[in-house]
Design a protein around this motif. Sequence first.
Motif, short mmCIF file in Angstrom:
data_model
loop_
_atom_site.label_atom_id
_atom_site.label_comp_id
_atom_site.label_asym_id
_atom_site.label_seq_id
_atom_site.Cartn_x
_atom_site.Cartn_y
_atom_site.Cartn_z
N THR A 6 0.84 -0.86 -0.05
CA THR A 6 -0.03 0.12 -0.23
C THR A 6 1.18 0.83 -0.10
OG1 THR A 6 -0.16 0.09 2.40
CG2 THR A 6 -1.82 -0.90 1.31
N SER A 7 2.26 1.66 0.00
CA SER A 7 2.98 2.14 -0.06
C SER A 7 3.25 2.36 -1.38
CB SER A 7 3.85 1.72 0.93
OG SER A 7 5.05 0.65 0.30
N SER A 8 4.02 3.80 -1.42
CA SER A 8 3.27 3.94 -3.12
C SER A 8 4.31 4.29 -3.11
CB SER A 8 3.51 5.50 -3.59
OG SER A 8 4.40 6.12 -2.50
N LEU A 9 6.12 4.04 -2.75
CA LEU A 9 7.58 3.40 -3.43
C LEU A 9 7.25 1.91 -3.28
CD1 LEU A 9 9.14 5.82 -0.81
CD2 LEU A 9 8.63 5.75 -3.11
N GLY A 10 6.00 1.25 -2.27
CA GLY A 10 6.33 0.01 -2.67
C GLY A 10 5.15 -0.60 -3.88
#
Lengths: 375, 332
Positions: A355-359
């Motif tokens: 859910t992390s944008s980097l992820g």
Amino acid sequence: MPKKSVYKAEIEYLQVMDEQGVIDAAQSRNTLSDEEILELFKFMQQCRQLDEIAFKLQRSGRMGTYPQNKGQEAAAIGTAYAAKKGQDFLVPCYRENAALFMHGLPMHYVLLHWMGDERGNQIPEGVQQLPLCIPIGTQMLHATGIAWAFKMRKEPKVALTYFGDGATSEGDFHEAMNFASVFQVPCVFICQNNQWAISVPRETQMRSKTVAQKALAYEMPTYQVDGNDLLGVYKIAKECIDRARGGGGPSFIEAVTYRLADHTTADDARRYRDQKEVDAWLGRDPLIRLRKYLETKDLWDETKQKAAEERNKAIVAEVVKTAEGIEKPSFDDIFDFTFAALNPELEKQKRTARTSSLGQDPTQVGLASGEPVHQ
Amino acid sequence: MPRTDVMKQKGLTLVDAINEALEQEMHRDSRVVLLGEDVGANGGVFRVTEGLQKIFGKDRVIDTPLAESGIMGTAIGLAMAGMRPIPEIQFDGFLGPAYDQLTNHAARYRTRTRGAITIPLTVRVPVGGGIHAPELHSDSPEAIYAHTPGLKVVMPCTPVDAKGLLTSAIRDPDPVVFFEPKRVYRSFREEVPEEEYTIPIGHAKVVSEGTDLTVITWGASVFECLAAIDKLPEDVSVELIDLRTIYPIDLDTIVQSVQKTGRCVIVHEAPKTSGFGAEISSLIQEHCFLNLKAPVQRVAGFDTVMPYYKLELDYLPDSKRIAESVTQTLAY
């Protein structure tokens, strides 16, 4: 003007077969034949076996929390048998497994549900029922709506909904009853009054002397029946279902029964109820009286009992094997039923397990090519 | 400091600490009453109210009819009439039927009566996943209530914080939703002061100080974050903030930390979209824009229905996902 009475009511209690397995001849018309009683008794034993094994599965860590049905099977079977399988619609709570099985739900579905697997709710096509309903009393409104649709489309179908004594305290119960009454829908409300809502006894739950009298407010035919008497339950259910099918509107049945086990496996009823009360109800178990009756008719004996026990063990072992043989759902299962079609954000969360944008987009940090993180 | 080593200490569990706070406040203030499903004879399904009916009687520890809207609505009436009711809603998912009473009535009364009628109410609710519970027993709806003007929302995760914050909530003049992360109800013990004390609502706690990156979380996720920090190389210095109160949010603690570290990862069990992490992320860009060295990251539940338990651990943010997000944010 002198005072006058504007409403008088009476509620009848019915028992066809008593605890000794003796049938009241005057009440025995329009009930079940001996052949039917025998078949339903055998079915009830099978359901009991599943219930006992489900309990053991939980205790041995092979299944999550489970609410035992033990002792309440007559109310479930008597009503479900009076309904038409594949035509009438069952809207359960979670303590009438036998009714669901009778109308075609494969037994392992209930185990799957309590094993923490939504596929236990994926009702097979053609089976006319909703899955188990965990929150209390929300399902009766759905039953009213389903019955309303039958009425709108002029289909000769009836909805049956099950709930406990505690559920009749919920606002949704009264709204469901009122809508059903106002719109005269073909719905039969079946209260399994098992005397306990977790730790709260019926007398604390309500001041009403009967649950059945609550239906008087909605001008519905209402009955109290010995819920452990298969014949009595069947007789009243048949009458209610026939009337509903014929356009006569909804009815209410209070099946007086008892929760012989804890509320669920997460509960310990010894903390709040007297064992003497439980012991008294053990003797009113529907299986005991049916067996006594069948034995007097020479339709059952110890040899048949032993054979049935072996057969039921084998059947239930197979059911357990089926349920346990079903592998854990895939990770994608978390997402795939959220909507008819997943939106881009859900697609991304599913593909990256992030859910992390980097992820979700590792190229942003130059760490990876954007390949899926999970699997 | 509740690092993982805290879990071996003797003392009270979260359940014990909440029970103790309830008992002490009931002794102190005769207006305090508990009501809910199975809170009396059974001591609550999680035994949080164990023994209290024996001490205070059936008039103050009340087994109600089974009706969440009824519990919440009558608790509002009790509060209006000068009592200090503490309703328990048995599980997070069962807040649904009580939603109207809580959000449209408890939350609004002070405003709509210009302060003439107020609702000093503490709603206790076990919250969150991870205990293999049935459907609707594992949700994390804190953002819904934080988004409701007029409600305070608290979610402590340690026994010390729970006792102090619950005492504050009970004494608060306004409605407080007190979420209890059920996953850590009994997972560890902690020394808790025996005497009564308060921890003010609206103050976050810096669990561990650091200089490279700030992790902000609350509830049971605090312990996943601690586990994630343990997975990181020793030279990585993470500042961990346990929000403790969701609303009103402790902006100062967050801003001070992120201005120092320049990097932030927010962790919560609830779904990502419109989760409370979104609010925090927005506040950080408003107040720390020039300090940021990397985009603020969220490690949250997915935007899906909380799955049944076979998949719940795949859903809940775990230490691996958190550690990966921290690593990527540091590498940005």
